[in-house]
Design an enzyme around this catalytic site. Sequence first.
Site, PDB file in Angstrom:
ATOM      1  CG  ASP A  13      -1.771  -1.247   1.317  1.00  0.00           C
ATOM      2  OD1 ASP A  13      -2.239  -1.724   0.272  1.00  0.00           O
ATOM      3  OD2 ASP A  13      -1.926  -1.766   2.434  1.00  0.00           O
ATOM      4  CE  LYS A  16       3.036  -2.265  -4.502  1.00  0.00           C
ATOM      5  NZ  LYS A  16       2.785  -1.971  -3.099  1.00  0.00           N
ATOM      6  N   GLY A  40      -4.165  -4.028  -4.610  1.00  0.00           N
ATOM      7  CA  GLY A  40      -5.128  -3.007  -5.015  1.00  0.00           C
ATOM      8  C   GLY A  40      -4.335  -1.764  -5.366  1.00  0.00           C
ATOM      9  CG  HIS A  41      -1.209  -1.780  -7.676  1.00  0.00           C
ATOM     10  ND1 HIS A  41      -0.232  -2.312  -8.471  1.00  0.00           N
ATOM     11  CD2 HIS A  41      -0.961  -2.244  -6.422  1.00  0.00           C
ATOM     12  CE1 HIS A  41       0.566  -3.072  -7.731  1.00  0.00           C
ATOM     13  NE2 HIS A  41       0.135  -3.046  -6.490  1.00  0.00           N
ATOM     14  CD  GLN A 224       0.835  -8.586  -2.874  1.00  0.00           C
ATOM     15  OE1 GLN A 224       1.600  -9.194  -3.591  1.00  0.00           O
ATOM     16  NE2 GLN A 224      -0.392  -8.307  -3.256  1.00  0.00           N
TER      17      GLN A 224
HETATM   18  P1  IMP Z   1      -2.724 -12.730   1.226  1.00  0.00           P
HETATM   19  O1  IMP Z   1      -1.563 -12.536   0.335  1.00  0.00           O
HETATM   20  O2  IMP Z   1      -4.000 -12.184   0.696  1.00  0.00           O
HETATM   21  O3  IMP Z   1      -2.890 -14.145   1.720  1.00  0.00           O
HETATM   22  O4  IMP Z   1      -2.439 -11.883   2.563  1.00  0.00           O
HETATM   23  C1  IMP Z   1      -1.312 -12.144   3.396  1.00  0.00           C
HETATM   24  C2  IMP Z   1      -0.922 -10.883   4.154  1.00  0.00           C
HETATM   25  O5  IMP Z   1      -0.470  -9.916   3.215  1.00  0.00           O
HETATM   26  C3  IMP Z   1      -2.078 -10.218   4.903  1.00  0.00           C
HETATM   27  O6  IMP Z   1      -1.555  -9.585   6.059  1.00  0.00           O
HETATM   28  C4  IMP Z   1      -2.571  -9.157   3.932  1.00  0.00           C
HETATM   29  O7  IMP Z   1      -3.208  -8.097   4.582  1.00  0.00           O
HETATM   30  C5  IMP Z   1      -1.264  -8.740   3.307  1.00  0.00           C
HETATM   31  N1  IMP Z   1      -1.442  -8.245   1.934  1.00  0.00           N
HETATM   32  C6  IMP Z   1      -1.654  -8.974   0.826  1.00  0.00           C
HETATM   33  N2  IMP Z   1      -1.736  -8.177  -0.247  1.00  0.00           N
HETATM   34  C7  IMP Z   1      -1.568  -6.929   0.198  1.00  0.00           C
HETATM   35  C8  IMP Z   1      -1.505  -5.660  -0.458  1.00  0.00           C
HETATM   36  O8  IMP Z   1      -1.607  -5.538  -1.692  1.00  0.00           O
HETATM   37  N3  IMP Z   1      -1.305  -4.577   0.347  1.00  0.00           N
HETATM   38  C9  IMP Z   1      -1.127  -4.703   1.687  1.00  0.00           C
HETATM   39  N4  IMP Z   1      -1.155  -5.855   2.333  1.00  0.00           N
HETATM   40  C10 IMP Z   1      -1.374  -6.971   1.592  1.00  0.00           C
END
Ligand code: IMP
Length: 423
Positions: A13, A16, A40-41, A224
């Site tokens: 977040d 990017k 979520g970009h 991420q």
């Molecule tokens: P997952 O990848 O959806 O299984 O999430 C694993 C961890 O990564 C969790 O703590 C999510 O909140 C975090 N996470 C996954 N994708 C994002 C992102 O795009 N932005 C921020 N945190 C993320």
Amino acid sequence: MAVDLLLGLQWGDEGKGKIVDVLTKNYDIIARFQGGPNAGHTLEFDGIKHVLHTIPSGIFHKNAINIVGNGVVIDPVIFKKELEALEQFKIDIKSKLLISRKAHLILPTHRLLDAASETSKGKAKIGSTLKGIGPTYMDKTGRNGMRIGDLEMSDWKEKYRALADKHEAMIDYYNVDIEYDLAELENEFFKSVEALKKLTFIDSEEYLFQAQRSGKKILAEGAQGSLLDIDFGTYPFVTSSNTTAAGACTGLGVAPNQIGEVKGIFKAYTTRVGSGPFPTELFDEDGETMGRVGNEFGATTGRPRRCGWLDIVALKYAVQVNGVTELMMMKADVLSGFETIKICTAYNYKGEKITHLPYNIEAENVTPIYSEMKGWKEDLTKMSKADELPKELAAYIEFLEKELEVPIKIVSVGPDRTQTILR
Ligand code: IMP
């Protein structure tokens, strides 16, 4: 021609999407290399706010080709919705958006497995976005996954059935209470797959190799953040892919000696969504102010993000692991109005002062040690030149550059494309 990388240096977040959108005019190709619809970009321009999950952030530029690389995991259902949201922009998707045949597919049962796994963990849950990311990468490394290229084969539905049946048995094994109607989910999935099959599938590593040869400029877009990397992040509270620079090599097939600039993005403070350690997290009015002013809610899940001061120890680690050559500081405008800005420059780790990121940064082991700087009051959101920035912010930037030993090339002062100051 070298491939430049753009990566988040914190827990995701960082902004990017906005920066890729700003930089796309300098590139011919934008390529996503890992993650999936957990991302979520967010992009804002001409009064429109747009959130992309799987599609690269260069899609709004007329001339750029956008590639979804082999390291990405794709949920056809979410992808179809993304395509529908783009319809109003009249983009030539067939020629501008290319998908790697080697990218893996997220099945409806992957999402259910994610939910079953999280539910079974109780208080120890990761805080996953529940998009099926972990189970899909598990199938990839377990050599059971389905790929985009499988959709071109006549037997893909049999492959699908066998995998989905196996997943159902695994869901039963978790023995948790999750309700679902698989027939309905599959109906939506099959419809979405048909929409996906209308797009252009490519052997992306070959495409990118030829593009490099012919001098095309390529930007690899990370998703991420580095602290969510499966190897280098705050395991097990991480995502399931390599979000760091090496992930661009494996997620696109770009050779390490072809990597050019590594552009690292960080927020002027820190946020995290989901569970896991966060040494500089604030539970006071300052944290509440950052969340409110910064509109810190997840772009994918809408969950409120945890907020805290900038953590130089963690940031330095990310700079090192990625080999960052240029920095971009986002959301500087959110810090306007704080009397004092705190920066974590070291940890008290089990009674000892350290300046590197240790194995275990849980709150019982780590207390942040802060330096303090004077804050600024000015509204930055209308500023467009580096010499307009308040002197206190200039001092903050200089301090960070000295600590991180990398220049800060962009300071972002608002969500819009235009609110970007080049240094
Ligand atoms: P997952 O990848 O959806 O299984 O999430 C694993 C961890 O990564 C969790 O703590 C999510 O909140 C975090 N996470 C996954 N994708 C994002 C992102 O795009 N932005 C921020 N945190 C993320």
